[in-house]
Design a protein around this motif. Sequence first.
Motif, PDB file in Angstrom:
ATOM      1  N   LYS A 173       0.833  -1.205   0.000  1.00 15.82           N
ATOM      2  CA  LYS A 173       0.000   0.000   0.000  1.00 15.82           C
ATOM      3  C   LYS A 173       0.865   1.252   0.000  1.00 15.82           C
ATOM      4  O   LYS A 173       0.630   2.198  -0.773  1.00 15.82           O
ATOM      5  CB  LYS A 173      -0.917  -0.013   1.215  1.00 15.82           C
ATOM      6  N   ASN A 174       1.880   1.270   0.856  1.00 15.17           N
ATOM      7  CA  ASN A 174       2.779   2.424   0.926  1.00 15.17           C
ATOM      8  C   ASN A 174       3.613   2.557  -0.341  1.00 15.17           C
ATOM      9  O   ASN A 174       3.932   3.673  -0.776  1.00 15.17           O
ATOM     10  CB  ASN A 174       3.694   2.288   2.141  1.00 15.17           C
ATOM     11  N   CYS A 175       3.956   1.416  -0.934  1.00 18.30           N
ATOM     12  CA  CYS A 175       4.740   1.414  -2.158  1.00 18.30           C
ATOM     13  C   CYS A 175       3.953   2.025  -3.319  1.00 18.30           C
ATOM     14  O   CYS A 175       4.494   2.782  -4.129  1.00 18.30           O
ATOM     15  CB  CYS A 175       5.143  -0.031  -2.487  1.00 18.30           C
ATOM     16  N   LEU A 201      -4.747  -2.952 -11.218  1.00 19.67           N
ATOM     17  CA  LEU A 201      -5.155  -4.348 -11.049  1.00 19.67           C
ATOM     18  C   LEU A 201      -3.966  -5.159 -10.552  1.00 19.67           C
ATOM     19  O   LEU A 201      -2.905  -5.155 -11.170  1.00 19.67           O
ATOM     20  CB  LEU A 201      -5.661  -4.936 -12.370  1.00 19.67           C
ATOM     21  N   ILE A 202      -4.146  -5.867  -9.436  1.00 17.73           N
ATOM     22  CA  ILE A 202      -3.072  -6.655  -8.829  1.00 17.73           C
ATOM     23  C   ILE A 202      -3.350  -8.139  -9.048  1.00 17.73           C
ATOM     24  O   ILE A 202      -4.364  -8.665  -8.574  1.00 17.73           O
ATOM     25  CB  ILE A 202      -2.960  -6.371  -7.320  1.00 17.73           C
ATOM     26  N   ASP A 203      -2.459  -8.808  -9.756  1.00 26.99           N
ATOM     27  CA  ASP A 203      -2.554 -10.248  -9.979  1.00 26.99           C
ATOM     28  C   ASP A 203      -1.910 -10.950  -8.784  1.00 26.99           C
ATOM     29  O   ASP A 203      -0.688 -11.007  -8.662  1.00 26.99           O
ATOM     30  CB  ASP A 203      -1.846 -10.623 -11.285  1.00 26.99           C
ATOM     31  N   CYS A 204      -2.735 -11.483  -7.875  1.00 24.24           N
ATOM     32  CA  CYS A 204      -2.244 -12.041  -6.615  1.00 24.24           C
ATOM     33  C   CYS A 204      -1.688 -13.451  -6.777  1.00 24.24           C
ATOM     34  O   CYS A 204      -2.073 -14.180  -7.695  1.00 24.24           O
ATOM     35  CB  CYS A 204      -3.370 -12.068  -5.583  1.00 24.24           C
ATOM     36  N   PRO A 205      -0.821 -13.868  -5.859  1.00 22.40           N
ATOM     37  CA  PRO A 205      -0.301 -15.243  -5.882  1.00 22.40           C
ATOM     38  C   PRO A 205      -1.372 -16.228  -5.431  1.00 22.40           C
ATOM     39  O   PRO A 205      -2.342 -15.846  -4.765  1.00 22.40           O
ATOM     40  CB  PRO A 205       0.859 -15.197  -4.884  1.00 22.40           C
ATOM     41  N   ALA A 212      -1.750  -7.305  -0.739  1.00 23.13           N
ATOM     42  CA  ALA A 212      -2.581  -6.891  -1.874  1.00 23.13           C
ATOM     43  C   ALA A 212      -3.964  -6.457  -1.407  1.00 23.13           C
ATOM     44  O   ALA A 212      -4.504  -5.440  -1.867  1.00 23.13           O
ATOM     45  CB  ALA A 212      -2.685  -8.024  -2.885  1.00 23.13           C
ATOM     46  N   LEU A 213      -4.547  -7.207  -0.483  1.00 22.26           N
ATOM     47  CA  LEU A 213      -5.871  -6.864   0.038  1.00 22.26           C
ATOM     48  C   LEU A 213      -5.822  -5.580   0.864  1.00 22.26           C
ATOM     49  O   LEU A 213      -6.779  -4.802   0.884  1.00 22.26           O
ATOM     50  CB  LEU A 213      -6.420  -8.014   0.882  1.00 22.26           C
ATOM     51  N   SER A 214      -4.720  -5.347   1.552  1.00 25.92           N
ATOM     52  CA  SER A 214      -4.554  -4.109   2.306  1.00 25.92           C
ATOM     53  C   SER A 214      -4.487  -2.901   1.378  1.00 25.92           C
ATOM     54  O   SER A 214      -5.005  -1.823   1.698  1.00 25.92           O
ATOM     55  CB  SER A 214      -3.280  -4.187   3.150  1.00 25.92           C
ATOM     56  N   ALA A 215      -3.870  -3.084   0.217  1.00 17.13           N
ATOM     57  CA  ALA A 215      -3.690  -1.983  -0.730  1.00 17.13           C
ATOM     58  C   ALA A 215      -4.924  -1.738  -1.589  1.00 17.13           C
ATOM     59  O   ALA A 215      -5.049  -0.682  -2.219  1.00 17.13           O
ATOM     60  CB  ALA A 215      -2.497  -2.273  -1.633  1.00 17.13           C
ATOM     61  N   ALA A 216      -5.837  -2.710  -1.633  1.00 21.72           N
ATOM     62  CA  ALA A 216      -6.946  -2.676  -2.584  1.00 21.72           C
ATOM     63  C   ALA A 216      -8.175  -1.951  -2.051  1.00 21.72           C
ATOM     64  O   ALA A 216      -8.422  -1.886  -0.845  1.00 21.72           O
ATOM     65  CB  ALA A 216      -7.320  -4.100  -2.980  1.00 21.72           C
TER      66      ALA A 216
END
Length: 272
Positions: free
Chosen positions: A116-118, A130-134, A144-148
């Motif tokens: 999220k900070n990044c 859009l984040i393609d999660c592992p 990813a969920l924290s940033a979304a």
Amino acid sequence: MQKCKVIAIANQKGGVGKTTTTLNLAIGLAKNGFHVLTMDFDSQGDLTSSLGWKNSDEMDHTIANMMDSTIKDNDANFTGTVLHHPEGIDVIPSNIDLSDFETRLVNEFDRENILKNCLAPIKESYDYVLIDCPPSLAMLTINALSAADEVLFPVQAQYLPAEGMTKLLRTVSKVQRKINSNLKIAGVAITPADLKTNLAKDTIEMIHENFGQHFKVFNSVIPVAVKASEATVSGKSLYSYARDSKVAVAYDELTKEVIHASKEKRRSDLIR
């Protein structure tokens, strides 16, 4: 410009179409005039490879390097990291270096919010990220969920993968309670589905019955198609590789549903 929406494409099971959905949804959004950034957040680098960069393990600038800079309180090198795909989207690549972060993040301060900070300095340059999660529910997916703002679940039209949604939903609920209270569920995208089988039809009906009353199950069903695999190897989207195929048409319909849902959500927020 409208507020950027960050969508995590997540499912702890592999082979459910996360990467294909991320890629084609991103380019579908770009075709509709949106400025889109995709992020490969899997150490296997499938999204990076699917978009045409086959040598990701030789890359010096990836999401792993950006997160490392964030941890060290240095400025992330977006200029050297963000790649530009010919079909109009930007890409932050990944490679095997990301695998080290799964254990490393455990000992980091504010570990759930590193991604999220990044992303904070760059995401406002886009309409969608859009984040393609592992394929796991470990620390990378938690980041990813924290940033979304939203999470979209690709789910196979098979009984056991659909049952696995329960565990995923528990993880999302925990993130909502403890880390990111603003996280919403964008919905379920059924992909890939062999619509010629009764199993697929029955599973799709079960997903609508069991989950449709709680959140959106997109009407667009992504069919099983050889063209999808061929497009992945070519480094192109289905729109470019086989634009008249059933699977390309299905992703176009899914994109329109996502855009419509976003508009409805923004309208609802304005009314409040």
